[in-house]
Design a protein around this motif. Structure first.
Motif, PDB file in Angstrom:
ATOM      1  N   HIS A 529    -105.639 -16.262  36.965  1.00  0.00           N
ATOM      2  CA  HIS A 529    -105.080 -15.365  35.948  1.00  0.00           C
ATOM      3  C   HIS A 529    -104.304 -16.198  34.939  1.00  0.00           C
ATOM      4  O   HIS A 529    -103.612 -17.158  35.314  1.00  0.00           O
ATOM      5  CB  HIS A 529    -104.156 -14.324  36.587  1.00  0.00           C
ATOM      6  CG  HIS A 529    -103.517 -13.403  35.589  1.00  0.00           C
ATOM      7  ND1 HIS A 529    -104.197 -12.371  34.980  1.00  0.00           N
ATOM      8  CD2 HIS A 529    -102.252 -13.378  35.086  1.00  0.00           C
ATOM      9  CE1 HIS A 529    -103.383 -11.751  34.156  1.00  0.00           C
ATOM     10  NE2 HIS A 529    -102.198 -12.341  34.191  1.00  0.00           N
ATOM     11  N   THR A 531    -101.308 -16.212  32.201  1.00  0.00           N
ATOM     12  CA  THR A 531    -100.121 -15.446  31.834  1.00  0.00           C
ATOM     13  C   THR A 531     -99.977 -15.376  30.314  1.00  0.00           C
ATOM     14  O   THR A 531    -100.719 -16.019  29.565  1.00  0.00           O
ATOM     15  CB  THR A 531     -98.860 -16.082  32.441  1.00  0.00           C
ATOM     16  OG1 THR A 531     -98.630 -17.348  31.813  1.00  0.00           O
ATOM     17  CG2 THR A 531     -99.024 -16.292  33.938  1.00  0.00           C
ATOM     18  N   ILE A 537    -102.308 -19.040  36.920  1.00  0.00           N
ATOM     19  CA  ILE A 537    -101.920 -18.666  38.281  1.00  0.00           C
ATOM     20  C   ILE A 537    -103.200 -18.633  39.106  1.00  0.00           C
ATOM     21  O   ILE A 537    -104.139 -17.899  38.780  1.00  0.00           O
ATOM     22  CB  ILE A 537    -101.212 -17.309  38.325  1.00  0.00           C
ATOM     23  CG1 ILE A 537     -99.993 -17.305  37.397  1.00  0.00           C
ATOM     24  CG2 ILE A 537    -100.785 -16.969  39.737  1.00  0.00           C
ATOM     25  CD1 ILE A 537     -99.277 -15.972  37.342  1.00  0.00           C
ATOM     26  N   SER A 539    -105.054 -18.505  43.035  1.00  0.00           N
ATOM     27  CA  SER A 539    -104.879 -18.158  44.450  1.00  0.00           C
ATOM     28  C   SER A 539    -106.045 -18.707  45.263  1.00  0.00           C
ATOM     29  O   SER A 539    -107.162 -18.859  44.752  1.00  0.00           O
ATOM     30  CB  SER A 539    -104.792 -16.640  44.626  1.00  0.00           C
ATOM     31  OG  SER A 539    -106.029 -16.024  44.295  1.00  0.00           O
ATOM     32  N   LEU A 546    -100.378 -19.552  46.532  1.00  0.00           N
ATOM     33  CA  LEU A 546    -100.487 -19.189  45.126  1.00  0.00           C
ATOM     34  C   LEU A 546     -99.828 -20.312  44.324  1.00  0.00           C
ATOM     35  O   LEU A 546     -98.694 -20.698  44.614  1.00  0.00           O
ATOM     36  CB  LEU A 546     -99.791 -17.860  44.846  1.00  0.00           C
ATOM     37  CG  LEU A 546     -99.929 -17.293  43.430  1.00  0.00           C
ATOM     38  CD1 LEU A 546    -101.331 -16.749  43.221  1.00  0.00           C
ATOM     39  CD2 LEU A 546     -98.908 -16.197  43.184  1.00  0.00           C
ATOM     40  N   SER A 548     -98.988 -22.011  40.387  1.00  0.00           N
ATOM     41  CA  SER A 548     -98.914 -21.819  38.937  1.00  0.00           C
ATOM     42  C   SER A 548     -98.780 -23.192  38.283  1.00  0.00           C
ATOM     43  O   SER A 548     -97.934 -23.999  38.681  1.00  0.00           O
ATOM     44  CB  SER A 548     -97.728 -20.938  38.555  1.00  0.00           C
ATOM     45  OG  SER A 548     -97.633 -20.811  37.152  1.00  0.00           O
ATOM     46  N   PRO A 570    -104.652 -14.548  50.102  1.00  0.00           N
ATOM     47  CA  PRO A 570    -104.335 -14.046  48.758  1.00  0.00           C
ATOM     48  C   PRO A 570    -105.558 -14.118  47.853  1.00  0.00           C
ATOM     49  O   PRO A 570    -106.242 -15.144  47.811  1.00  0.00           O
ATOM     50  CB  PRO A 570    -103.228 -15.000  48.278  1.00  0.00           C
ATOM     51  CG  PRO A 570    -103.472 -16.263  49.037  1.00  0.00           C
ATOM     52  CD  PRO A 570    -104.021 -15.861  50.366  1.00  0.00           C
ATOM     53  N   VAL A 573    -105.043 -11.453  41.243  1.00  0.00           N
ATOM     54  CA  VAL A 573    -103.745 -11.710  40.609  1.00  0.00           C
ATOM     55  C   VAL A 573    -103.725 -11.062  39.229  1.00  0.00           C
ATOM     56  O   VAL A 573    -104.723 -11.090  38.501  1.00  0.00           O
ATOM     57  CB  VAL A 573    -103.475 -13.228  40.436  1.00  0.00           C
ATOM     58  CG1 VAL A 573    -102.054 -13.465  39.927  1.00  0.00           C
ATOM     59  CG2 VAL A 573    -103.709 -13.979  41.721  1.00  0.00           C
ATOM     60  N   THR A 574    -102.582 -10.477  38.860  1.00  0.00           N
ATOM     61  CA  THR A 574    -102.351 -10.027  37.485  1.00  0.00           C
ATOM     62  C   THR A 574    -100.854 -10.099  37.222  1.00  0.00           C
ATOM     63  O   THR A 574    -100.068 -10.391  38.126  1.00  0.00           O
ATOM     64  CB  THR A 574    -102.884  -8.595  37.253  1.00  0.00           C
ATOM     65  OG1 THR A 574    -102.854  -8.297  35.854  1.00  0.00           O
ATOM     66  CG2 THR A 574    -102.053  -7.559  37.986  1.00  0.00           C
ATOM     67  N   THR A 575    -100.440  -9.846  35.989  1.00  0.00           N
ATOM     68  CA  THR A 575     -99.023  -9.872  35.631  1.00  0.00           C
ATOM     69  C   THR A 575     -98.648  -8.608  34.880  1.00  0.00           C
ATOM     70  O   THR A 575     -99.479  -7.982  34.224  1.00  0.00           O
ATOM     71  CB  THR A 575     -98.676 -11.099  34.759  1.00  0.00           C
ATOM     72  OG1 THR A 575     -99.596 -11.168  33.660  1.00  0.00           O
ATOM     73  CG2 THR A 575     -98.744 -12.373  35.558  1.00  0.00           C
ATOM     74  N   ILE A 581     -95.430 -11.044  38.689  1.00  0.00           N
ATOM     75  CA  ILE A 581     -96.768 -11.331  39.209  1.00  0.00           C
ATOM     76  C   ILE A 581     -97.110 -10.328  40.301  1.00  0.00           C
ATOM     77  O   ILE A 581     -96.280 -10.049  41.182  1.00  0.00           O
ATOM     78  CB  ILE A 581     -96.830 -12.770  39.769  1.00  0.00           C
ATOM     79  CG1 ILE A 581     -96.508 -13.778  38.660  1.00  0.00           C
ATOM     80  CG2 ILE A 581     -98.195 -13.065  40.382  1.00  0.00           C
ATOM     81  CD1 ILE A 581     -96.232 -15.179  39.178  1.00  0.00           C
ATOM     82  N   LEU A 583     -99.824  -9.799  43.294  1.00  0.00           N
ATOM     83  CA  LEU A 583    -100.777 -10.586  44.078  1.00  0.00           C
ATOM     84  C   LEU A 583    -101.355  -9.737  45.198  1.00  0.00           C
ATOM     85  O   LEU A 583    -100.613  -9.112  45.974  1.00  0.00           O
ATOM     86  CB  LEU A 583    -100.072 -11.817  44.664  1.00  0.00           C
ATOM     87  CG  LEU A 583    -100.860 -12.643  45.682  1.00  0.00           C
ATOM     88  CD1 LEU A 583    -102.080 -13.288  45.019  1.00  0.00           C
ATOM     89  CD2 LEU A 583     -99.969 -13.700  46.310  1.00  0.00           C
TER      90      LEU A 583
END
Length: 647
Positions: A529, A531, A537, A539, A546, A548, A570, A573-575, A581, A583
């Motif tokens: 993902h 940001t 990010i 996984s 995870l 970054s 894991p 993933v999104t924000t 975050i 997860l």
């Protein structure tokens, strides 16, 4: 009197002016207001005036007017109060007490003011005891039903239901088409074309039952409204408390900045004191030396003066010989460098700019999952099974687009080698699919109408246009089997492959590798993902971590907790809009919320929320959270938590 006051306070009060009704009027929604209050409110609602309707200040329902071309004043003037409100106003409204003091109708015609004691339900007149005897002796009225004039309740129940238009006609019919109680004359003149007219006796039980049911509904609504008021008041209390806490935090932050400035001030003041002290010490030492030297010169001067003034040549030559050349050894103190001067230099422009750019923090209204105190609620499920499926769908990844105002959910179905779009066009829900040359792994949202999809076994990345049906646009050949995929810029993608030290590549839109990035412990990225500040990010379920990193490969954080919070595969993933975050942890059936710096916040969703083997995750523009679970996409909304729960 207590009953009258209670009725006046609770049922005969306008909610706009909070006073007892003055010239009450009732809207189609059965809400009643003062005529002048409703007129003032209507004049403040230009949209309703343009629609030729009167808006209800309580429920916002619109009441159509009979003559739209007339002024607004006439719209309101044509409204009348309901029979119930009018009856209550007659009995308990202003002036009702004075009406209780009745004067005998017969005596009144004779100029007397004899108080009435009885009321005839047929004549609808009041009589004193003497006139009542005469009333009862007349053959045409001796059988009339008479009740005590002071018994307002019984008088009301015995009062005849007379027509407002034909004053001498009693209402005995009810027009179901017009929902109106009428007399026979009204029926023959104004309701000839109506199909369903019944007697009042037949309709009364039905109307009474309908009103009783309506009263039950109103009671439920009253309870709901009361609970909502309690809820809103508790929310106001929480908002005020939260605002005060934020203000305290801002003041603490300001104080911390002030403390930093004071420390810098103290450092500068200390440096001034030290520099000035060193200079003062040097000068004071020089003064001491000069004082000692001056004493020595003074002694030598007096000794020499005595030798010169004495007449003894022997003493004079003795002094001369002792001084010798020393007398000419005069130190040149005037050529010594002057002491340094302490100065303070500053750049006010630079300082002003620094103060102007100083950020104590940001204040924002957060909603949905961004509000860390919010509670998830399952909004609906999206069934992504399509007619052409050969087997049970397995949804790996999900994203949401807005195409021509329609929210379109796009999913990657591994088992059926297809990309599917799901959307609702009332009243139907549509699931369309695009068959691909291999199983799709991940989706990268390029725009509100286009996505890119990784096909690792085919060594391809395809771009798809969503109309909202999926249409293949192009096929990008790649040199590696890319699984994880994310959008970096209009000309660049980020893709992850397996089993290489530099497991993440930045590609251009032709598939050319522009740069490779080392992601530390992660060698087989499951999801990527990007940001809002272009950090990556990544996984991986195999190492339960995870990571970054920046686009240059610099480490930002690694999240690999142990103990009860240890990750167990894991994936998605999104924000959030605030940088938090979200997860997906597949094996523990959870969605975990972390801060932007990788600190644990909470378990947002768990198996108790209906999660089963979640994989993909995304947020839409309205704050809804989408999570893939086998054949379904579960859609969650978030509500604000209230500490004082309503029971």
């Amino acid at each position: 009197m207590a009953t009258a006051k209670k009725l006046t306070d609770n049922h005969l009060t306008c909610v706009i002016c909070t006073e007892v009704f003055t010239d009450p009027v009732t809207l189609e929604c059965n809400h009643t207001f003062c005529k002048s209050c409703l007129l003032k409110y209507t004049n403040t609602q230009p949209d309703a005036i343009q629609a030729k309707c009167i808006p209800c200040p309580s429920c916002r329902q619109l009441t159509k007017v009979t003559n739209p071309v007339s002024p607004v004043e006439e719209w309101v003037g044509q409204l009348k109060p309901s029979h119930v409100i009018q009856g209550l106003m007659d009995d308990f409204g202003p002036g009702a007490e004075a009406a209780d003091v009745n004067i005998c109708i017969v005596c009144k015609q004779q100029g007397k003011t004899t108080p009435a004691t009885s009321w005839c339900s047929i004549c609808d007149d009041v009589f004193c005891d003497g006139c009542l005897k005469m009333h009862n002796m007349i053959p045409t009225s001796r059988d009339h039903e008479v009740v005590d004039a002071s018994d307002a309740t019984k008088r009301k129940s015995k009062q005849r239901f007379m027509c407002n238009i034909h004053k001498d006609k009693q209402i005995e019919l009810f027009c179901k088409d017009c929902r109106m109680a009428i007399c026979h004359t009204c029926c023959s003149i104004n309701h000839r074309k109506c199909d369903d007219v019944d007697t009042l006796d037949s309709m009364t039980p039905i109307v009474r039952e309908h009103l009783s049911n309506q009263n039950q509904e109103l009671k439920i609504k009253m309870t709901t409204s009361e609970n909502n008021i309690i809820l809103r008041k508790s929310q106001i209390k929480e908002i005020n408390s939260n605002a005060q806490n934020i203000k305290d935090d801002i003041r603490k932050t300001r104080q911390a900045v002030v403390d930093m400035i004071l420390r810098k001030e103290k450092q500068l003041l200390g440096k001034v004191d030290r520099s000035s002290g060193e200079q003062l010490h040097t000068i004071q030492a020089e003064i001491k030396f000069q004082e000692i030297e001056m004493q020595m010169y003074q002694q030598q001067y007096e000794f020499t003066a005595n030798a010169v003034t004495s007449n003894c040549e022997r003493d004079m030559y003795a002094v001369y010989e002792s001084v010798g050349e020393a007398s000419t050894d005069i130190r040149d103190t005037d050529n010594r460098p002057a002491p340094g001067r302490v100065v303070f230099t500053h750049d006010m422009d630079k300082l002003s700019k620094a103060v102007e750019e100083l950020q104590l923090g940001e204040v924002a209204v957060v909603r949905g999952v961004s509000d860390r105190q919010s509670t998830p609620v399952l909004h609906h499920n999206i069934d992504c099974e399509a007619d052409g499926d050969e087997t049970r769908p397995c949804l790996c990844d999900v994203t949401v687009l807005t195409v021509d105002g329609i929210n379109v959910t796009v999913v990657a179905d591994n088992n059926n080698n297809s990309l599917k779009t799901c959307y609702t066009s009332k009243p139907n829900t549509h699931v369309n699919q695009l068959l691909l040359s291999g199983w799709p792994s991940h989706i990268a949202k390029l725009s509100e109408s286009q996505v890119a999809v990784s096909l690792p076994w085919s060594k391809q990345i395809v771009t798809v246009n969503v109309t909202p049906e999926p249409v293949l646009l192009s096929t990008i050949k790649t040199s590696k089997e890319y699984y994880a995929l994310a959008y970096l810029s209009p000309s660049q993608l980020v893709a992850g492959t397996y089993g290489q030290s530099h497991s993440v590549d930045i590609l251009d839109m032709t598939g050319k590798i522009l740069k490779s990035i080392n992601t530390g412990v992660i060698r087989n990225p499951d999801f990527i993902h990007v940001t809002s500040n272009n950090n990556l990010i990544v996984s991986e379920g195999r190492v339960n971590s995870l990571v970054s990193v920046t686009c240059e490969g610099e480490a930002v954080f690694t999240y690999a907790p142990t103990g009860d919070r240890a990750l167990t595969m894991p994936w998605g993933v999104t924000t959030t809009s605030t940088g938090d975050i979200l997860l997906v942890d597949w094996a523990s059936h959870k969605v975990i919320q972390l801060t932007e710096s990788g600190r644990f916040v909470r378990d947002v969703l768990t198996q108790q929320d209906g999660l089963s083997c979640p994989r993909g995750i995304c947020l839409d523009g309205d704050g809804f959270l989408y999570v893939t679970c086998d054949t379904y996409v579960k859609v969650f909304t978030f509500v604000q938590s209230v500490h004082n729960q309503i029971t």
